[in-house]
Design an enzyme around this catalytic site. Structure first.
Site, PDB file in Angstrom:
ATOM      1  N   PRO A   1       0.815  -1.207   0.000  1.00  0.00           N
ATOM      2  CA  PRO A   1       0.000   0.000   0.000  1.00  0.00           C
ATOM      3  C   PRO A   1       0.854   1.264   0.000  1.00  0.00           C
ATOM      4  O   PRO A   1       1.857   1.339   0.701  1.00  0.00           O
ATOM      5  CB  PRO A   1      -0.793  -0.113   1.299  1.00  0.00           C
ATOM      6  CG  PRO A   1       0.046  -0.986   2.184  1.00  0.00           C
ATOM      7  CD  PRO A   1       0.909  -1.848   1.318  1.00  0.00           C
TER       8      PRO A   1
ATOM      9  N   CYS B   1       1.207  28.428 -16.824  1.00  0.00           N
ATOM     10  CA  CYS B   1       0.683  28.951 -18.081  1.00  0.00           C
ATOM     11  C   CYS B   1      -0.018  27.867 -18.870  1.00  0.00           C
ATOM     12  O   CYS B   1       0.431  27.471 -19.947  1.00  0.00           O
ATOM     13  CB  CYS B   1       1.815  29.550 -18.888  1.00  0.00           C
ATOM     14  SG  CYS B   1       2.496  30.965 -18.061  1.00  0.00           S
ATOM     15  N   GLU B   2      -1.090  27.347 -18.318  1.00  0.00           N
ATOM     16  CA  GLU B   2      -1.893  26.323 -18.987  1.00  0.00           C
ATOM     17  C   GLU B   2      -3.305  26.466 -18.484  1.00  0.00           C
ATOM     18  O   GLU B   2      -3.524  26.529 -17.271  1.00  0.00           O
ATOM     19  CB  GLU B   2      -1.432  24.919 -18.581  1.00  0.00           C
ATOM     20  CG  GLU B   2      -0.066  24.598 -19.022  1.00  0.00           C
ATOM     21  CD  GLU B   2       0.081  23.183 -19.564  1.00  0.00           C
ATOM     22  OE1 GLU B   2      -0.936  22.519 -19.870  1.00  0.00           O
ATOM     23  OE2 GLU B   2       1.226  22.775 -19.679  1.00  0.00           O
TER      24      GLU B   2
HETATM   25  N1  LLP Z   1       2.542  -1.774  -6.142  1.00  0.00           N
HETATM   26  C1  LLP Z   1       2.696  -1.514  -7.456  1.00  0.00           C
HETATM   27  C2  LLP Z   1       3.379  -2.486  -8.304  1.00  0.00           C
HETATM   28  C3  LLP Z   1       2.225  -0.301  -7.983  1.00  0.00           C
HETATM   29  O1  LLP Z   1       2.377  -0.066  -9.286  1.00  0.00           O
HETATM   30  C4  LLP Z   1       1.587   0.633  -7.148  1.00  0.00           C
HETATM   31  C5  LLP Z   1       1.106   1.914  -7.659  1.00  0.00           C
HETATM   32  C6  LLP Z   1       1.463   0.325  -5.779  1.00  0.00           C
HETATM   33  C7  LLP Z   1       1.944  -0.897  -5.318  1.00  0.00           C
HETATM   34  C8  LLP Z   1       0.828   1.265  -4.793  1.00  0.00           C
HETATM   35  O2  LLP Z   1      -0.508   1.488  -5.057  1.00  0.00           O
HETATM   36  P1  LLP Z   1      -1.383   2.383  -4.030  1.00  0.00           P
HETATM   37  O3  LLP Z   1      -1.563   1.609  -2.761  1.00  0.00           O
HETATM   38  O4  LLP Z   1      -0.657   3.631  -3.812  1.00  0.00           O
HETATM   39  O5  LLP Z   1      -2.667   2.589  -4.763  1.00  0.00           O
HETATM   40  N2  LLP Z   1      -0.110   8.509  -9.761  1.00  0.00           N
HETATM   41  C9  LLP Z   1      -1.385   7.846  -9.578  1.00  0.00           C
HETATM   42  C10 LLP Z   1      -1.241   6.525  -8.900  1.00  0.00           C
HETATM   43  C11 LLP Z   1      -0.282   5.589  -9.624  1.00  0.00           C
HETATM   44  C12 LLP Z   1      -0.109   4.278  -8.904  1.00  0.00           C
HETATM   45  C13 LLP Z   1       1.054   3.548  -9.448  1.00  0.00           C
HETATM   46  N3  LLP Z   1       1.315   2.273  -8.861  1.00  0.00           N
HETATM   47  C14 LLP Z   1      -2.331   8.773  -8.815  1.00  0.00           C
HETATM   48  O6  LLP Z   1      -1.948   9.890  -8.498  1.00  0.00           O
HETATM   49  O7  LLP Z   1      -3.486   8.424  -8.568  1.00  0.00           O
END
Ligand code: LLP
Length: 440
Positions: free
Chosen positions: A294, A364-365
């Site tokens: 997580p 600037c967007e």
């Molecule tokens: N494990 C793997 C292999 C992942 O690719 C990710 C997130 C996680 C764990 C953690 O997931 P979480 O618990 O944080 O949901 N930038 C995007 C989120 C991209 C997530 C990428 N991978 C946003 O701002 O919503």
């Protein structure tokens, strides 16, 4: 508003986080400012760690450090006796710098660079997650050259379509990540890894996406992994001893999102634990070491961003823009995913919302917004605007676009705040610029 223990409105009508008055934080540290509540981060880490220990047994929570990576986060994760997931040499370097134990690190990436693989081996990273076959070859060769054996997991794609933004879905048939179970490539790769003399396949990894609320999607993915594990035992007499089910638990951003307390978050994990135990029972498998990764759920609601309100522009009959001193350079999530947030005026947090405004950044967007139609009291220049649940994927995705400065971050504990990321300066912006002689 989702106040829980992190946030409250104090007697002065100001927003407080972790016992610190946000108007004081803005005064002392300036804005934009990322603020993190240490107790919340630790509370989430402990809850997930203890739930696995109590209700499953052998397991490890890996903090997905892509959500917010800085030395302090790895130091907290280390103290809380959890592991970390890293996805780049830079994240690994930061973890090492913070004295994080390499054996509790799991390294991901769909295109790990040869230099990153070699750095991971130098550090002694506990697990590398094999994401494609050319990487397996690179890794095998690198381990052979060093005369050592590396523990690996194989990233499988169980083909589960989770309900979230398509950019953060990862287990659909068309994904750049991992090996598809359905197409047979996961099986082929299992066979390949089992024959690799310098790679020790410990088990499997899957991650279906991020910001997912349906427990059923996680359960389905777990079931598919267990059925795959059973198939691999059948086929190759290989009994995986580790199963990493990734991250992805959805958090509260705005009305309409579920609100969980720590125990509520443990509910996602309980659903997974139940599914894993049931799958093991069904196929007669030995319970594997259970890992989860997580990121957002550990740090997302622990963080807020403080801005100062500047220009206000009302376009009669169309919309009102309230501009702040930040924007897509400190939080690109609206631009990328159309994300929704909750905002309030930290200096007048006890006043009811009377209008809906768009919060504009200073880049600037036209698309540089923090959000649209956000309920607020009438904002005035100088007000301190707090955007909630910005702890994950804000600082970590920030940029110096328009040569704006990436804001600093402070960690609050018992009402006291300290920098965990210092402010940038204009000098930092030009630090790596080079002016060739002939241009002078
Ligand atoms: N494990 C793997 C292999 C992942 O690719 C990710 C997130 C996680 C764990 C953690 O997931 P979480 O618990 O944080 O949901 N930038 C995007 C989120 C991209 C997530 C990428 N991978 C946003 O701002 O919503």
């Amino acid at each position: 508003m989702n106040t829980r223990d992190t946030l409250r409105v104090n007697e002065r009508g100001h927003l407080e986080i972790g016992g610190a008055d946000c108007t004081e934080l803005a005064k002392n540290f300036g804005t934009p400012l990322y603020v993190f509540d240490e107790d919340y981060i630790r509370g989430m880490m402990r809850t997930l760690r203890d739930t696995i220990a109590r209700e499953y047994g052998d397991g490890l929570v890996l903090y997905a450090s892509k959500a917010f990576s800085c030395e302090a986060m790895y130091a907290i994760a280390k103290q809380e006796k959890i592991g970390a997931d890293v996805v780049s040499g830079g994240e690994l370097y930061t973890a090492m710098k913070a004295g994080f134990p390499a054996e509790n690190i799991c390294m991901h990436g769909n295109n790990k660079l040869p230099s990153e693989i070699s750095y991971a081996l130098d550090c002694g990273v506990g697990l590398l997650v094999v994401d494609n076959s050319s990487e397996a070859d690179l890794l095998e060769a690198e381990c052979a050259a060093r005369g050592r054996v590396q523990d690996v997991l194989l990233r499988i794609n169980p083909g589960v379509e989770a309900h979230t933004h398509k950019f953060i879905q990862t287990a659909t048939p068309d994904s750049k990540f991992g090996f598809s179970v359905q197409s047979g490539s996961a099986e082929e790769m299992t066979s390949y890894l089992l024959k690799s003399p310098h790679l020790r396949l410990r088990g499997f990894h899957c991650h279906i996406g991020s910001q997912i609320f349906e427990k059923q999607s996680f359960v389905l993915a777990a079931e598919k992994c267990l059925s795959f594990m059973a198939a691999m035992r059948e086929k190759f007499a290989f009994e995986a001893d580790t199963l990493n089910l990734g991250g992805g638990f959805g958090i509260w951003y705005c009305d309409g999102d579920e609100k969980f307390d720590f125990e509520g978050y443990a509910g996602y994990l309980r659903a997974l634990i139940t599914a894993v135990k049931a799958g093991c029972g069904k196929y007669g498998l030995k319970q594997p070491r259970l890992m989860i990764e997580p990121g957002r759920s550990i740090v997302g609601e622990a963080g807020i961003t403080l801005y100062t309100v500047g220009a206000i522009k009302e376009i009669k009959g169309i919309r009102k823009y309230v501009a702040v001193d930040g924007g897509m350079f400190d939080d690109p999530r609206y631009c990328l995913y159309g994300s929704k947030y909750t905002a309030l005026l930290a200096n007048r947090a006890d006043e009811p919302a009377t209008e809906k405004v768009s919060i504009a950044g200073k880049c600037c967007e036209s698309g540089d917004l923090i959000g649209v139609d956000m309920p607020l009291p009438e904002a005035r220049r100088g007000d301190i605007l707090a955007v909630l649940s910005t702890g994950a994927y804000n600082y970590s995705m920030a940029s110096n676009y328009n040569r704006n400065l990436i804001p600093p971050a402070v960690l609050v504990k018992d009402g006291n705040a300290e920098y965990i990321v210092k402010p940038q300066s204009y000098e930092d912006l030009v630090r790596n610029d080079v002016l060739p002689e002939r241009l002078k």
